[in-house]
Design an enzyme around this catalytic site. Sequence first.
Site, PDB file in Angstrom:
ATOM      1  N   HIS A  85      -4.673  -6.255  -5.206  1.00 53.85           N
ATOM      2  CA  HIS A  85      -3.973  -5.088  -5.909  1.00 53.85           C
ATOM      3  C   HIS A  85      -2.533  -5.493  -6.093  1.00 53.85           C
ATOM      4  CE1 HIS A  85      -7.613  -2.620  -4.928  1.00 53.85           C
ATOM      5  NE2 HIS A  85      -7.387  -3.116  -3.645  1.00 53.85           N
ATOM      6  N   HIS A 110       6.009  -5.897  -1.203  1.00 52.56           N
ATOM      7  CA  HIS A 110       5.130  -6.119  -2.450  1.00 52.56           C
ATOM      8  C   HIS A 110       5.752  -5.705  -3.822  1.00 52.56           C
ATOM      9  CE1 HIS A 110       3.990  -2.525  -0.795  1.00 52.56           C
ATOM     10  NE2 HIS A 110       3.870  -1.884  -1.976  1.00 52.56           N
ATOM     11  N   HIS A 112       4.647  -3.918  -7.960  1.00 51.68           N
ATOM     12  CA  HIS A 112       3.941  -3.054  -8.796  1.00 51.68           C
ATOM     13  C   HIS A 112       4.211  -3.334 -10.204  1.00 51.68           C
ATOM     14  CE1 HIS A 112       2.057  -0.731  -5.611  1.00 51.68           C
ATOM     15  NE2 HIS A 112       3.201  -0.967  -5.084  1.00 51.68           N
ATOM     16  N   HIS A 129       8.514  -2.675  -3.273  1.00 49.42           N
ATOM     17  CA  HIS A 129       8.660  -1.859  -2.218  1.00 49.42           C
ATOM     18  C   HIS A 129       8.922  -2.614  -0.966  1.00 49.42           C
ATOM     19  CE1 HIS A 129       6.140   1.241  -4.449  1.00 49.42           C
ATOM     20  NE2 HIS A 129       7.146   1.258  -4.942  1.00 49.42           N
ATOM     21  N   THR A 196       1.753   4.965  -1.648  1.00 52.18           N
ATOM     22  CA  THR A 196       1.429   5.168  -2.816  1.00 52.18           C
ATOM     23  C   THR A 196      -0.112   4.410  -3.302  1.00 52.18           C
ATOM     24  OG1 THR A 196       2.344   3.154  -3.711  1.00 52.18           O
ATOM     25  CG2 THR A 196       3.785   5.268  -3.775  1.00 52.18           C
ATOM     26  N   THR A 197      -0.814   3.845  -2.140  1.00 48.74           N
ATOM     27  CA  THR A 197      -2.034   3.492  -2.154  1.00 48.74           C
ATOM     28  C   THR A 197      -2.998   4.237  -1.061  1.00 48.74           C
ATOM     29  OG1 THR A 197      -1.560   1.537  -0.554  1.00 48.74           O
ATOM     30  CG2 THR A 197      -1.217   1.486  -2.929  1.00 48.74           C
TER      31      THR A 197
END
Length: 247
Positions: A85, A110, A112, A129, A196-197
């Site tokens: 992801h 991590h 995005h 993040h 957010t996951t």
Amino acid sequence: MMRKTTFVAGLSFLIMGYGAYSGEHWSYHGKTGPEHWGDLKPEFIMCKIGKNQSPVDINRIVEAELKELKISYRPGASYLVNNGHTIKVSYGKGSYLEVDGTKFELKQFHFHAPSEHKIKGKLYPFEAHFVHMDKNGNIAVIGVLFKEGRKNPVIEKLWKNISSKVGEKVKITDKINAYDLLPKKKRYYRYSGSLTTPPCSEGVRWFVMVEEMELSKEQIEKFRKLMGGDTNRPVQPLNARMVMKQD
């Protein structure tokens, strides 16, 4: 005492996996995409019914006399993993964010692509993040938006360690300080949100940097190609929330 210990241990597992909730199948596309997360498992219900969800479009802004963030990071990037992801970088002990009189230890960071947060409707090509947790299991996240521009030297060091094999941990041999991925000026937007996951847990303190960072088109594309496309949850309703901006 046992209940509190179990609660904190559970949050510790959650935060270390933030960016990919282990053991459950979800994705950013199709029948397991963001619009379906809340139906995939009872534990994910906040993704569906939560009223303080993240990310958001930062457009209902109130200028406020917010204190400067006390960020004390030292080199500590230990290993990274392609978890299917995102690319998650685990961090060693000793790096902190101090806010509201509390120390939050940096656990991992991590990425995005494109960005999860928007600024007044503007979507950025990339976002990082930085995930922190205090001794009681409370979570604070610093978000940094990136625009396309010059090659980022820290990202370049990280990307050379990327494995295309999902789940494979790669030890980071370079000395990397997460502080170098933060903008020079630390002005920020603040609001209360969520992970957010999945499981989209709420009560997260969010600090999104006002100033942008840069990375190259090639660096963005390398990440996107490895992830197989977009890795961002769509913005969620602000509802009754306001976003404060450090003046």
